[in-house]
Design a protein around this motif. Structure first.
Motif, short mmCIF file in Angstrom:
data_model
loop_
_atom_site.label_atom_id
_atom_site.label_comp_id
_atom_site.label_asym_id
_atom_site.label_seq_id
_atom_site.Cartn_x
_atom_site.Cartn_y
_atom_site.Cartn_z
N GLU A 81 -29.36 13.71 30.98
CA GLU A 81 -27.92 13.76 31.22
C GLU A 81 -27.22 14.56 30.13
O GLU A 81 -27.46 14.37 28.94
CB GLU A 81 -27.34 12.34 31.27
CG GLU A 81 -25.91 12.30 31.77
CD GLU A 81 -25.47 10.87 32.06
OE1 GLU A 81 -24.35 10.72 32.59
OE2 GLU A 81 -26.23 9.93 31.76
N GLY A 82 -26.37 15.50 30.56
CA GLY A 82 -25.67 16.36 29.62
C GLY A 82 -26.44 17.60 29.22
O GLY A 82 -25.92 18.47 28.52
N LEU A 83 -27.69 17.72 29.68
CA LEU A 83 -28.54 18.87 29.37
C LEU A 83 -28.63 19.80 30.59
O LEU A 83 -28.39 19.37 31.73
CB LEU A 83 -29.94 18.41 28.97
CG LEU A 83 -30.02 17.51 27.73
CD1 LEU A 83 -31.46 17.05 27.50
CD2 LEU A 83 -29.51 18.26 26.50
N PRO A 84 -28.98 21.08 30.39
CA PRO A 84 -29.08 22.03 31.51
C PRO A 84 -29.94 21.56 32.69
O PRO A 84 -29.59 21.83 33.84
CB PRO A 84 -29.66 23.29 30.85
CG PRO A 84 -29.18 23.21 29.43
CD PRO A 84 -29.20 21.74 29.09
N PRO A 85 -31.06 20.84 32.46
CA PRO A 85 -31.89 20.45 33.61
C PRO A 85 -31.34 19.28 34.42
O PRO A 85 -31.96 18.89 35.42
CB PRO A 85 -33.23 20.04 32.95
CG PRO A 85 -33.15 20.45 31.53
CD PRO A 85 -31.70 20.48 31.18
N TYR A 86 -30.18 18.72 34.02
CA TYR A 86 -29.68 17.49 34.66
C TYR A 86 -29.55 17.62 36.18
O TYR A 86 -30.09 16.80 36.94
CB TYR A 86 -28.33 17.11 34.05
CG TYR A 86 -27.68 15.89 34.66
CD1 TYR A 86 -28.26 14.63 34.52
CD2 TYR A 86 -26.49 16.01 35.39
CE1 TYR A 86 -27.65 13.50 35.09
CE2 TYR A 86 -25.89 14.88 35.96
CZ TYR A 86 -26.48 13.65 35.80
OH TYR A 86 -25.90 12.54 36.37
N LEU A 87 -28.84 18.65 36.63
CA LEU A 87 -28.62 18.81 38.06
C LEU A 87 -29.93 19.10 38.80
O LEU A 87 -30.16 18.60 39.90
CB LEU A 87 -27.62 19.94 38.32
CG LEU A 87 -27.06 20.05 39.74
CD1 LEU A 87 -26.43 18.72 40.17
CD2 LEU A 87 -26.05 21.19 39.84
N PHE A 88 -30.80 19.88 38.16
CA PHE A 88 -32.12 20.18 38.75
C PHE A 88 -32.91 18.89 38.99
O PHE A 88 -33.48 18.68 40.06
CB PHE A 88 -32.89 21.11 37.81
CG PHE A 88 -34.25 21.52 38.30
CD1 PHE A 88 -34.43 22.71 38.99
CD2 PHE A 88 -35.36 20.71 38.07
CE1 PHE A 88 -35.68 23.08 39.46
CE2 PHE A 88 -36.62 21.08 38.52
CZ PHE A 88 -36.78 22.27 39.21
N VAL A 89 -32.90 18.01 37.99
CA VAL A 89 -33.62 16.74 38.09
C VAL A 89 -33.01 15.86 39.18
O VAL A 89 -33.72 15.25 39.98
CB VAL A 89 -33.62 16.01 36.74
CG1 VAL A 89 -34.15 14.58 36.89
CG2 VAL A 89 -34.47 16.78 35.72
N LEU A 90 -31.68 15.79 39.23
CA LEU A 90 -31.02 14.97 40.25
C LEU A 90 -31.37 15.45 41.66
O LEU A 90 -31.67 14.66 42.54
CB LEU A 90 -29.51 15.02 40.07
CG LEU A 90 -28.88 14.08 39.05
CD1 LEU A 90 -27.36 14.17 39.13
CD2 LEU A 90 -29.33 12.64 39.24
#
Length: 208
Positions: free
Chosen positions: A131-140
């Protein structure tokens, strides 16, 4: 006469190169990269110098021994390539006898271990970690839609419908690499790959 016929058949290397060139006319480049690699390493390397007309079923079985140490999917794909190449040579009357006629991929290669899905607790911990890191949306997106990496990387906003009565995204592109360069393809491998995926509330909030 038989001896003369065998001398006139091309080598395995020569025919494989011709077969790859013919396939490139109607097979996309990402698939051709895979074909070239497997043909080079598992067909041309062990049998390249032999004449097509001289290759026996035992020659192919011996060439497949090292491949049997790889995954079952790799083993199967190499067997399919062997059969495709020699079937093509039969149809083109390059050879009169098919050494792959009784070749089977059944039981070959190392079975892939089943991968356990993340538990709810593990998924939540992963989300908190990124959360708060660039990969957040990718992971979600991966967790809530089940899309593959290539499909997530191929998403664009014209495939995301946040204001629909039932918000969803549609899979219509995929990310690949060609010659070490990223490429977005509009053509998916199968018709079933193009599909609509509902967007859960938590992912919807993140996308907004």
């Amino acid at each position: 006469e038989e001896k003369t016929f065998k001398q006139q058949t091309p080598t395995v290397r020569e025919y494989c190169e011709k077969w790859l060139l013919m396939k490139s006319a109607n097979v996309r480049e990402t698939t051709m990269i895979d074909y070239r690699s497997k043909v080079k390493n598992h067909i041309m390397a062990p049998l390249g110098k032999k004449r097509m007309g001289d290759v026996t079923a035992d020659d192919i079985r011996m060439a497949l021994v090292p491949v049997s140490e790889k995954s079952a999917s790799v083993f199967k794909s190499v067997v399919v390539l062997y059969k495709s190449i020699f079937n093509s040579a039969i149809k083109s009357k390059v050879i009169s006898r098919n050494p792959t006629a009784y070749l089977s991929a059944k039981g070959g290669g190392v079975p892939q271990e089943e991968r356990a899905a993340l538990t709810d607790e593990q998924a939540e911990q992963l989300i908190k970690t990124v959360e708060g890191l660039p990969p957040y949306l990718f992971v979600l997106i991966g967790l809530y839609t089940g899309l593959r990496r290539e499909e997530i990387l191929g998403l664009k906003w014209d495939s995301v419908f946040l204001d629909a009565d039932a918000p969803y995204l549609t899979v219509q592109r995929a990310w690949h690499t060609e010659s070490n360069r990223p490429v977005i393809l509009n053509e998916l491998k199968t018709k079933a790959a193009k599909r609509n995926i509902p967007i859960p509330i938590r992912l919807l909030a993140a996308l907004r």
